[in-house]
Write an enzyme that holds these catalytic residues in place. Sequence first.
Site, PDB file in Angstrom:
ATOM      1  N   HIS A  74      62.093  40.653 -20.456  1.00  0.00           N
ATOM      2  CA  HIS A  74      62.933  40.581 -21.660  1.00  0.00           C
ATOM      3  C   HIS A  74      64.390  40.730 -21.236  1.00  0.00           C
ATOM      4  O   HIS A  74      64.715  41.521 -20.347  1.00  0.00           O
ATOM      5  CB  HIS A  74      62.528  41.701 -22.615  1.00  0.00           C
ATOM      6  CG  HIS A  74      63.457  41.848 -23.764  1.00  0.00           C
ATOM      7  ND1 HIS A  74      63.791  40.781 -24.568  1.00  0.00           N
ATOM      8  CD2 HIS A  74      64.143  42.922 -24.237  1.00  0.00           C
ATOM      9  CE1 HIS A  74      64.636  41.198 -25.495  1.00  0.00           C
ATOM     10  NE2 HIS A  74      64.875  42.487 -25.310  1.00  0.00           N
ATOM     11  N   ASN A  95      70.663  38.502 -25.880  1.00  0.00           N
ATOM     12  CA  ASN A  95      69.330  38.982 -26.230  1.00  0.00           C
ATOM     13  C   ASN A  95      68.859  38.236 -27.484  1.00  0.00           C
ATOM     14  O   ASN A  95      69.370  38.466 -28.573  1.00  0.00           O
ATOM     15  CB  ASN A  95      69.405  40.498 -26.488  1.00  0.00           C
ATOM     16  CG  ASN A  95      68.051  41.094 -26.846  1.00  0.00           C
ATOM     17  OD1 ASN A  95      67.077  40.384 -27.061  1.00  0.00           O
ATOM     18  ND2 ASN A  95      68.004  42.417 -26.920  1.00  0.00           N
ATOM     19  N   CYS A 118      61.492  43.028 -29.661  1.00  0.00           N
ATOM     20  CA  CYS A 118      61.682  42.332 -28.385  1.00  0.00           C
ATOM     21  C   CYS A 118      60.379  42.157 -27.607  1.00  0.00           C
ATOM     22  O   CYS A 118      60.304  41.321 -26.704  1.00  0.00           O
ATOM     23  CB  CYS A 118      62.725  43.056 -27.547  1.00  0.00           C
ATOM     24  SG  CYS A 118      64.315  43.101 -28.380  1.00  0.00           S
TER      25      CYS A 118
HETATM   26  O1  UT7 Z   1      66.033  44.707 -26.580  1.00  0.00           O
HETATM   27  C1  UT7 Z   1      66.126  46.006 -27.026  1.00  0.00           C
HETATM   28  C2  UT7 Z   1      67.391  46.062 -27.737  1.00  0.00           C
HETATM   29  N1  UT7 Z   1      68.478  46.712 -27.181  1.00  0.00           N
HETATM   30  C3  UT7 Z   1      68.703  47.139 -25.910  1.00  0.00           C
HETATM   31  O2  UT7 Z   1      67.913  47.016 -25.020  1.00  0.00           O
HETATM   32  C4  UT7 Z   1      70.025  47.763 -25.667  1.00  0.00           C
HETATM   33  C5  UT7 Z   1      69.947  48.866 -24.679  1.00  0.00           C
HETATM   34  N2  UT7 Z   1      71.250  49.500 -24.521  1.00  0.00           N
HETATM   35  C6  UT7 Z   1      72.259  48.915 -23.860  1.00  0.00           C
HETATM   36  O3  UT7 Z   1      72.142  47.790 -23.377  1.00  0.00           O
HETATM   37  C7  UT7 Z   1      73.529  49.696 -23.668  1.00  0.00           C
HETATM   38  O4  UT7 Z   1      73.315  51.029 -24.047  1.00  0.00           O
HETATM   39  C8  UT7 Z   1      74.740  49.110 -24.450  1.00  0.00           C
HETATM   40  C9  UT7 Z   1      75.138  47.782 -23.829  1.00  0.00           C
HETATM   41  C10 UT7 Z   1      74.379  48.923 -25.914  1.00  0.00           C
HETATM   42  C11 UT7 Z   1      75.920  50.063 -24.347  1.00  0.00           C
HETATM   43  O5  UT7 Z   1      76.248  50.273 -22.984  1.00  0.00           O
HETATM   44  P1  UT7 Z   1      76.550  51.732 -22.444  1.00  0.00           P
HETATM   45  O6  UT7 Z   1      76.907  51.605 -21.034  1.00  0.00           O
HETATM   46  O7  UT7 Z   1      75.376  52.584 -22.826  1.00  0.00           O
HETATM   47  O8  UT7 Z   1      77.850  52.114 -23.245  1.00  0.00           O
HETATM   48  P2  UT7 Z   1      78.091  53.323 -24.261  1.00  0.00           P
HETATM   49  O9  UT7 Z   1      77.358  53.052 -25.555  1.00  0.00           O
HETATM   50  O10 UT7 Z   1      77.823  54.614 -23.540  1.00  0.00           O
HETATM   51  O11 UT7 Z   1      79.630  53.172 -24.493  1.00  0.00           O
HETATM   52  C12 UT7 Z   1      80.577  53.355 -23.438  1.00  0.00           C
HETATM   53  C13 UT7 Z   1      81.951  53.052 -23.981  1.00  0.00           C
HETATM   54  C14 UT7 Z   1      82.249  53.746 -25.298  1.00  0.00           C
HETATM   55  O12 UT7 Z   1      83.608  54.116 -25.292  1.00  0.00           O
HETATM   56  P3  UT7 Z   1      84.046  55.634 -25.007  1.00  0.00           P
HETATM   57  O13 UT7 Z   1      83.351  56.446 -26.053  1.00  0.00           O
HETATM   58  O14 UT7 Z   1      83.552  55.928 -23.621  1.00  0.00           O
HETATM   59  O15 UT7 Z   1      85.518  55.578 -25.144  1.00  0.00           O
HETATM   60  C15 UT7 Z   1      82.029  52.667 -26.315  1.00  0.00           C
HETATM   61  O16 UT7 Z   1      82.807  52.860 -27.481  1.00  0.00           O
HETATM   62  O17 UT7 Z   1      82.058  51.638 -24.242  1.00  0.00           O
HETATM   63  C16 UT7 Z   1      82.533  51.452 -25.563  1.00  0.00           C
HETATM   64  N3  UT7 Z   1      81.981  50.204 -26.075  1.00  0.00           N
HETATM   65  C17 UT7 Z   1      82.619  49.034 -25.958  1.00  0.00           C
HETATM   66  N4  UT7 Z   1      83.800  48.692 -25.422  1.00  0.00           N
HETATM   67  C18 UT7 Z   1      84.148  47.391 -25.461  1.00  0.00           C
HETATM   68  C19 UT7 Z   1      80.794  50.015 -26.699  1.00  0.00           C
HETATM   69  N5  UT7 Z   1      80.654  48.713 -27.008  1.00  0.00           N
HETATM   70  C20 UT7 Z   1      81.777  48.093 -26.553  1.00  0.00           C
HETATM   71  C21 UT7 Z   1      82.200  46.758 -26.569  1.00  0.00           C
HETATM   72  N6  UT7 Z   1      83.387  46.449 -26.012  1.00  0.00           N
HETATM   73  N7  UT7 Z   1      81.449  45.761 -27.092  1.00  0.00           N
END
Ligand code: UT7
Length: 332
Positions: free
Chosen positions: A257, A287, A116
């Site tokens: 980004h 992204n 990125c």
């Molecule tokens: O450019 C560099 C590349 N990447 C990034 O910059 C990504 C950086 N990270 C992020 O943007 C975030 O960490 C994510 C968007 C990937 C995830 O968001 P989060 O707030 O950190 O969520 P989490 O991974 O802590 O998940 C929270 C909950 C989980 O459920 P439980 O365990 O609390 O029941 C996940 O299973 O959200 C669930 N979850 C979803 N639910 C619906 C994860 N993905 C999804 C989804 N739809 N797509």
Amino acid sequence: MGKRIAAKITGVAGYLPPRVMTNADLEKIVDTNDEWIRTRTGIRERHVVDKGMAASHMAVEAAKKLLSQKKVSPEEIELIVLASVTPDMMFPATACLIQDRIGAKNAWGFDLSAACSGFLFALTVAAQFVGAGTHKKALAIGSDVMTSIINYEDRATCVLFGDGAGAVLVEPTENGNEGILDFHNDVDGSGGCQLYMPGGGSLNPASHETVDKKMHYVHQEGSAVFKYAVRRMADVSAMLLERNGFTGKDLALVVPHQANLRIIRAMQERLGVDDSKVLVNIERYGNTTAGTVPLGLMDALAEGRLRKGDLVMLVAVGAGFTTSGILLRWAC
Ligand code: UT7
């Protein structure tokens, strides 16, 4: 001590494949929902390629548009630096395919992999050759077909990414108060295991096993990447401002980004910059990895948010980890 480069961006163009995938479309293929995606990431839809369109094709579209806008003939281009984590193939370099297809007969070029942060790394490298006086016109391009390396069974990653490309023309400047005033690039390889694609390289060459184990897809520890991105994007931007005697209030525009709207908002809060000065288009594109910053510049120009003389911060964090910030005074 700042790192001025006597080079400026003189043109911007981008390409987004016409097909749009909305959050509702994703709801049909994976266990997710529009509300989660919008509130956790800021994304509503993203552009995706049709089968057969690769990083080179999008880059060529962006580069051709740029050359025609600027009325620059392809023979005048002397260097093409292409940032991508989704090159057409392992070799030859996608920059070579682009060079041939746009007819840049007098250019050399190469690919650069910084995820990125890739476009900003490419821009600093291209600008160095221009600033050193050995090249008069260089293209820095970011192009990624993220949908080619996304596992549509992994809801935590597949909702985040889209496809797109952007290109800028870099030319010399003798005016010490325009163009690239300062930049900072760094890497922290200890984060390499938190965002990566394990299969297809020399460590795990493509085999039935690597495909069965889904090793040709993006693997990500989302929350670790999130925290690193917030901290480093804010730190690097603040450091660049401070060492050049500016504060957030001096910035006309930040083009960050676009990985997650919450990362962008946390960073701008630390810089003391309000929403009107931050380019956000993640809701429409997701992204696009190396595409985000040039596509952000393209949109800023189209929206009349970027004028000659504006102080602008470009900033990104990506897999590696890689970090880049460029402070520039807009010059076209
Ligand atoms: O450019 C560099 C590349 N990447 C990034 O910059 C990504 C950086 N990270 C992020 O943007 C975030 O960490 C994510 C968007 C990937 C995830 O968001 P989060 O707030 O950190 O969520 P989490 O991974 O802590 O998940 C929270 C909950 C989980 O459920 P439980 O365990 O609390 O029941 C996940 O299973 O959200 C669930 N979850 C979803 N639910 C619906 C994860 N993905 C999804 C989804 N739809 N797509």
